[in-house]
Design a protein around this motif. Structure first.
Motif, PDB file in Angstrom:
ATOM      1  N   HIS A  88       0.881  -1.333  -0.069  1.00 51.92           N
ATOM      2  CA  HIS A  88       0.159   0.085  -0.112  1.00 51.92           C
ATOM      3  C   HIS A  88       0.965   1.349  -0.001  1.00 51.92           C
ATOM      4  CE1 HIS A  88      -3.816  -2.483   0.760  1.00 51.92           C
ATOM      5  NE2 HIS A  88      -2.952  -3.009   1.710  1.00 51.92           N
ATOM      6  N   GLY A  89       2.140   0.798  -0.168  1.00 49.85           N
ATOM      7  CA  GLY A  89       2.988   2.337  -0.128  1.00 49.85           C
ATOM      8  C   GLY A  89       3.255   2.892   1.150  1.00 49.85           C
ATOM      9  N   ILE A 110      -4.497  -2.357   7.918  1.00 49.22           N
ATOM     10  CA  ILE A 110      -5.562  -2.936   7.653  1.00 49.22           C
ATOM     11  C   ILE A 110      -6.561  -2.203   7.201  1.00 49.22           C
ATOM     12  CG2 ILE A 110      -7.530  -3.809   9.118  1.00 49.22           C
ATOM     13  CD1 ILE A 110      -5.573  -4.882  11.152  1.00 49.22           C
ATOM     14  N   LEU A 111      -6.811  -0.829   7.405  1.00 51.37           N
ATOM     15  CA  LEU A 111      -7.661   0.001   6.604  1.00 51.37           C
ATOM     16  C   LEU A 111      -7.304   0.003   5.408  1.00 51.37           C
ATOM     17  CD1 LEU A 111      -9.936   2.159   6.790  1.00 51.37           C
ATOM     18  CD2 LEU A 111      -8.127   3.914   7.432  1.00 51.37           C
ATOM     19  N   ALA A 112      -5.993   0.184   4.831  1.00 55.09           N
ATOM     20  CA  ALA A 112      -6.144   0.349   3.462  1.00 55.09           C
ATOM     21  C   ALA A 112      -6.278  -0.900   2.723  1.00 55.09           C
ATOM     22  CB  ALA A 112      -4.365   0.689   3.201  1.00 55.09           C
ATOM     23  N   GLU A 113      -6.015  -2.093   3.380  1.00 48.76           N
ATOM     24  CA  GLU A 113      -6.393  -3.253   2.696  1.00 48.76           C
ATOM     25  C   GLU A 113      -7.872  -3.365   2.681  1.00 48.76           C
ATOM     26  OE1 GLU A 113      -5.089  -7.056   1.353  1.00 48.76           O
ATOM     27  OE2 GLU A 113      -3.846  -5.226   1.955  1.00 48.76           O
ATOM     28  N   HIS A 114      -8.586  -2.883   3.561  1.00 45.31           N
ATOM     29  CA  HIS A 114      -9.973  -3.055   3.434  1.00 45.31           C
ATOM     30  C   HIS A 114     -10.543  -1.995   2.271  1.00 45.31           C
ATOM     31  CE1 HIS A 114     -14.188  -3.012   4.631  1.00 45.31           C
ATOM     32  NE2 HIS A 114     -14.314  -1.694   4.612  1.00 45.31           N
ATOM     33  N   GLN A 115      -9.994  -1.067   1.998  1.00 48.20           N
ATOM     34  CA  GLN A 115     -10.499   0.045   1.142  1.00 48.20           C
ATOM     35  C   GLN A 115      -9.762  -0.761  -0.249  1.00 48.20           C
ATOM     36  OE1 GLN A 115      -8.383   3.649   2.397  1.00 48.20           O
ATOM     37  NE2 GLN A 115     -10.093   4.205   3.484  1.00 48.20           N
TER      38      GLN A 115
END
Length: 267
Positions: A12-13, A196-201
């Motif tokens: 996600h960078g 986790i938030l970036a993965e969900h998005q």
């Protein structure tokens, strides 16, 4: 005590924490112990590539403990030293500009070598000890010598510095060792939450595509938002590019265009 964080980049960078250490000194043996211990914590797997500041103890320690790891020096710190190294020269600004063009504009090793020789000869810098040392280790910092390895878009240790700034919100000079462990755990948790938030998005939302290019449609569902934005940047670049055919054998502009095309295809 010197704080030595090991950081990386996820898909996600985002900057991720791979470990850290508090050092009692900054000599070769201490760095050797640090690298050896860290690799043990990583299951005995050394990284394929690592970026550090230009430091003799660190460079020697990496060469001894991780001989198969590609070691790169922070480009920003090297170029920043121009202000100090050349300030006494009459053509200070011209020298800085010429060196920057050698480093950033060279598209091949041969082009860099020719450009560097011209730069050194023009400003009579053959006896400059700093440039001589840099040239000997050009494979550690000049971009065109480092294209054989994947660097996740990094050429500097700026992410390391951002991590240091990040930790200032958790620890300070009065933090005890016991508190440091607890604070580090909190910082690590905060980083994990962002991942986790970036993965969900990325899994549950999609960026709207801007063209009908097949490549853009192909990468949209399989890449993370961060990686897909890189694809979209390349696609937009192609939209605003006017290609032309060169009949010359290998002029400079032709070779650069071929490099750009290869880059787009690889990505």
């Amino acid at each position: 005590m010197p704080f030595a964080p090991f950081i990386g980049i996820n898909h996600h960078g985002q900057t991720i924490l791979l470990g850290c250490a508090l050092l009692s000194s900054e000599d070769i043996e201490t760095y050797r112990w640090l690298l050896r211990t860290w690799v043990d914590c990583m299951g005995g797997v050394a990284p394929k590539a690592i970026i550090t500041d230009q430091s003799v103890p660190i460079t020697k320690a990496i060469k001894l403990e991780m001989p198969n790891t590609r070691h790169r020096w922070c480009l920003w710190h090297i170029m920043e030293k121009q202000n100090k190294k050349f300030k006494s020269y009459k053509y200070f600004h011209e020298i800085k500009g010429a060196m920057s063009r050698c480093v950033y504009d060279s598209m091949s090793v041969d082009e860099f070598e020719a450009s560097w020789k011209e730069f050194v000869d023009l400003y009579e810098l053959k006896n400059n000890a700093w440039l001589y040392t840099l040239y000997k280790d050009r494979h550690r910092w000049v971009p065109t010598f480092l294209t054989d390895c994947f660097w996740a878009g990094m050429s500097t240790t700026q992410r390391n510095e951002s991590v240091n700034a990040f930790f200032k919100g958790y620890v300070n000079s009065k933090t005890s060792l016991k508190e440091f462990v607890l604070k580090y755990d909190l910082a690590l948790g905060a980083k994990c939450d962002k991942e986790i938030l970036a993965e969900h998005q990325s899994r549950n939302t999609r960026y709207q595509i801007v063209t009908k290019f097949a490549a853009e449609r192909f990468f949209q569902p399989v890449y993370t938002h961060y990686a897909f934005q890189k694809v979209m940047d390349e696609v937009r670049g192609c939209m605003y590019t006017t290609p032309s055919i060169h009949t010359d054998e290998e002029d400079l502009e032709s070779s650069r265009w071929k490099t750009l095309v290869n880059l787009v295809i690889c990505r």
